[in-house]
Design a protein around this motif. Structure first.
Motif, short mmCIF file in Angstrom:
data_model
loop_
_atom_site.label_atom_id
_atom_site.label_comp_id
_atom_site.label_asym_id
_atom_site.label_seq_id
_atom_site.Cartn_x
_atom_site.Cartn_y
_atom_site.Cartn_z
N PHE A 19 0.84 -1.21 0.00
CA PHE A 19 0.00 0.00 0.00
C PHE A 19 0.87 1.25 0.00
CE2 PHE A 19 -2.10 3.36 2.48
CZ PHE A 19 -3.18 3.62 1.65
N VAL A 20 1.86 1.32 0.88
CA VAL A 20 2.72 2.51 0.96
C VAL A 20 3.50 2.69 -0.33
CG1 VAL A 20 4.72 3.49 2.15
CG2 VAL A 20 2.90 2.39 3.47
N THR A 21 4.00 1.61 -0.89
CA THR A 21 4.77 1.70 -2.13
C THR A 21 3.93 2.26 -3.27
OG1 THR A 21 6.15 -0.18 -1.46
CG2 THR A 21 6.11 0.39 -3.80
N THR A 24 2.95 6.05 -2.84
CA THR A 24 4.01 7.03 -3.09
C THR A 24 4.44 7.10 -4.54
OG1 THR A 24 5.65 5.33 -2.52
CG2 THR A 24 4.92 6.82 -0.75
N THR A 25 3.89 6.23 -5.39
CA THR A 25 4.28 6.25 -6.81
C THR A 25 3.21 6.88 -7.69
OG1 THR A 25 3.46 3.98 -7.00
CG2 THR A 25 5.82 4.28 -6.62
N ALA A 26 2.02 6.31 -7.67
CA ALA A 26 0.94 6.84 -8.53
C ALA A 26 -0.39 6.34 -8.00
CB ALA A 26 1.14 6.38 -9.99
N GLY A 27 -1.45 6.99 -8.44
CA GLY A 27 -2.79 6.56 -8.07
C GLY A 27 -3.28 7.22 -6.80
N THR A 28 -4.46 6.79 -6.36
CA THR A 28 -5.09 7.31 -5.16
C THR A 28 -4.97 6.28 -4.04
OG1 THR A 28 -7.25 6.40 -5.75
CG2 THR A 28 -6.70 8.60 -6.60
#
Length: 414
Positions: A19-21, A24-28
């Motif tokens: 979840f954290v990964t 922090t990259t993209a999406g909601t």
């Protein structure tokens, strides 16, 4: 594969980490939660199926378990993560629905390739991370690594890209994977697979190698398919070679070891005596053969049963293990007969060993109580050949038996 190593109870860590990964990259937050749920369910499913049906952490020891791992961890479980992930992106508006199939296939194949390439490396090296190699093996491993780096760099690198890009030169990687599997084993083969994979991915991403296409997605699909098949076949071959090697070692052990006690058998005993005779020719130092009979084994079998009789034999074998040095040889000479070959030992010193064996047996409080008759023969004083030496030890043994029987009869007469 973390769950295979640590256990299913760590699934929340997989969920939170994924979840954290993704957050922090993209999406909601919602799309990240959907992707993380798919990743977590993929790991839990793979771990459950591999533990239940593919021998758990030892999955890469046997061919059928490896194939089951490919099915459970590389095909079925990867499909769960791909389905959750692509559906979450499509619902969140980050991926068009008309490309659902293409994205799903890429996601699934990427997860499957990752499971087949990196999971074996992590599992095998975490189980026994420090290889015990001889100098020759270290040199061979260095040559294997250097050759693999060189050939993989040529195939997937810029140096000869114009010459190899349209030709199927990828088959040149296969001999090095076979080399690792045949000469070392699954663990080392998994490391070489990872080396080839790393070079191939970097080279293909930069447009080099036979799998480079105009579409990056097509390039990765071809590369992942190639790597998955190569990894699977290499691991299967390595498992088959290792299993055959284990069977050969087991057969060799059975040829020279007594199956009940693990001591040397008659064949190995004769070889060790012959070695001691040859050593005497170099060092001029005598050695001694002790022959021992377990007293009253037939009576033990008749009174307590053959299982207890077998345990009595094993009890004596354990005493012999404790009473001799690493340079000595303990052997089961026959049914209830044992032998000790004491290197560089005189008859006087051997008599002390004999007393130590008898004393340890007398101190054993387990029922039935055990005792032995012992014969001693020193080379070359009592015999200059194997036959004469064993005959002398056997003669000494029966003298000891007669003396013990005479003492017992005398005590009864009194």
């Amino acid at each position: 594969m973390t769950l295979l190593l640590l256990g299913l109870r760590y699934w929340p860590a997989i969920l939170v980490g994924a979840f954290v990964t993704n957050l922090t990259t993209a999406g909601t937050a919602l799309t990240s939660l959907g992707i993380a749920a798919g990743n977590c369910l993929e790991a839990v499913t793979a771990c459950y199926l591999v533990n239940g049906f593919a021998n758990g952490k030892d999955v890469f020891d046997r061919t059928w378990d490896i194939l089951r791992f490919a099915l459970y961890g590389g095909i079925l479980s990867a499909g769960i993560a791909a389905t959750f992930g692509v559906t979450s992106l499509a619902l969140g508006g980050f991926a068009p629905w008309y490309q659902y199939g293409i994205i799903w296939r890429t996601w699934w194949l990427g997860d499957a390739a990752g499971a087949l390439v990196f999971a074996p490396f992590l599992l095998l090296w975490s189980a026994d991370p420090i290889p015990r190699w001889s100098r020759r093996q270290v040199a061979e491993a260095g040559a294997l690594l250097a050759s693999t780096l060189l050939v993989s760099g040529i195939i997937f690198g810029p140096l000869l890209h114009s010459e190899v890009r349209n030709d199927p030169w990828t088959f040149l990687c296969t001999p090095f994977l076979i080399w690792a599997a045949f000469r070392f084993g699954p663990r080392e083969a998994s490391a070489i697979i990872c080396v080839v994979c790393a070079i191939a991915v970097v080279g293909t991403a930069h447009g080099y190698g036979p799998f480079a296409r105009q579409s990056p997605n097509d390039s990765l699909l071809l590369l992942q398919s190639f790597l998955s098949i190569q990894a699977l076949m290499t691991l299967v071959f390595a498992a088959e070679v290792s299993e055959r090697r284990r069977q050969e070692e087991h057969a060799q052990q059975l040829a020279v070891r007594d199956p009940l006690t693990g001591l040397a058998n008659y064949r190995l005993l004769i070889e060790r005596v012959d070695e001691q005779i040859k050593r005497y020719g170099r060092t001029n130092k005598p050695f001694v053969v002790l022959l021992m009979d377990l007293d009253g084994l037939k009576k033990i079998n008749d009174e307590y049963g053959h299982l207890v009789g077998s345990l009595a034999i094993c009890r004596l074998a354990e005493v012999l293990h404790l009473s001799c040095r690493e340079t000595d040889t303990a052997a089961r000479y026959g049914g209830d007969e044992f032998a000790l070959v004491l290197s560089e030992t005189s008859a006087e010193s051997a008599a002390l060993v004999a007393k130590r064996v008898a004393h340890r047996l007398s101190q054993d409080a387990e029922e039935p109580r055990l005792s032995v008759s012992i014969g001693i023969a020193e080379f070359p004083r009592d015999g200059a050949t194997i036959e004469h030496l064993l005959s002398a030890a056997d003669h000494s043994l029966y003298n000891d038996k007669r003396q013990a029987h005479g003492s017992s009869s005398h005590s009864v007469g009194k």
